[in-house]
Design an enzyme around this catalytic site. Structure first.
Site: not given
Ligand code: 2HA
Ligand code: ZN
Length: 271
Positions: A116, A169, A139, A141, A210
């Site tokens: 990414e 908040e 990033h 999940h 995602h």
């Molecule tokens: O690197 O989360 O979006 C693994 C991820 C790809």
């Molecule tokens: Zn990801």
């Protein structure tokens, strides 16, 4: 030269990856972090004239030529960063051509930066135009945020409004709201460009079904943004199927935003 394994920025990466793993946000190789470092600080730990390898990035990051980042590795698990930072992380500099990464440390097993990287570097470029102090792009999940993606409309006004309603908040922590992208193929320059476009307006961008991107000046600020969205999403998922008896009203959100003096997205409220 000081020992890089004791560098505060390596410590921060180790701690953050461990926390994100502990919270269940980053299963397997899920998630990635890039952190723009101060050159003077890196020079205390590394001979920055010593390039170990060069790796093409596949996109143009001219605006970041000469900048140095510490970045999680592709295919690497957040779970393992603390015990072996030199394999799971890398320190790279954007070369004079703008499209090559010069590896200064890390990716010891021959690995490379996260898939990414386009979304990360393009987001750094976009955020730094709005806030020259921006240093971190993250990033992840997070479970409830992701769950919410399946049962809530992926509309940024409606999504932000629901999150703001879930904890008092929220409007103070992310008054700029949350940008939302539809499902897109990850690891590509196109999702990178779309993310960066949203980052001109938001510090948080949901990647439909995602995960989420966050950007900020510090690791704590960025982590805290995602953490607050995740908390709100958790409350939503714990209550969405139950009759709603009480809610934070839009007029109360205005009261909060004005009391704490934050510049908020008035157009995301129904006033
Ligand atoms: O690197 O989360 O979006 C693994 C991820 C790809
Ligand atoms: Zn990801």
């Amino acid at each position: 030269m000081k020992n890089i394994l004791n560098a505060p920025f390596v410590e921060e990466m180790k701690k953050t990856c461990a926390n994100m793993y502990r919270l269940g946000w980053d299963e397997r190789n899920g998630g990635n972090i890039s952190y723009l470092l101060k050159k003077e600080e890196v020079e205390e730990y590394l001979d920055t004239t010593n390039v170990l390898r060069t790796i093409p990035t596949g996109f143009d990051a001219t605006a970041l030529i000469g900048e140095i980042f510490i970045v999680t590795g592709t295919g690497k698990y957040f779970k393992n960063v603390a015990e072996d930072p030199e394999t799971n992380l890398g320190i790279l500099r954007i070369a004079q051509d703008g499209t090559t990464a010069e590896l200064l440390w890390g990716y010891k097993d021959g690995g490379k930066f996260t898939s990414e990287l386009p979304a990360h570097l393009m987001s750094h470029i976009a955020r730094r135009k709005v806030d020259p102090e921006n240093r971190v792009v993250m990033h992840s999940h997070p479970t409830y945020t992701l769950a919410m993606n399946y049962v809530h409309e992926l509309d940024e006004k409606k999504f932000t409004h629901t999150l703001w309603e879930m904890c008092t908040e929220c409007i103070v922590v992310f008054p700029d709201g949350v940008g939302v992208l539809p499902w897109m193929l990850c690891g590509t320059n196109s999702i990178g460009e779309a993310t960066a476009k949203k980052m001109e307006e938001f510090r948080l961008v949901v990647w439909g079904m995602h995960g989420i991107y966050g950007a900020g000046k510090t690791m704590d600020e960025t982590f805290g943004l995602i953490e607050t969205v995740e908390k709100a999403a958790q409350i939503y998922m714990l209550t969405a199927h139950l009759p709603r008896v009480n809610t934070i009203k839009d007029s109360e959100m205005v009261e909060l935003a004005e009391f704490f003096g934050v510049k908020y997205r008035k157009d995301f409220l129904n006033l």
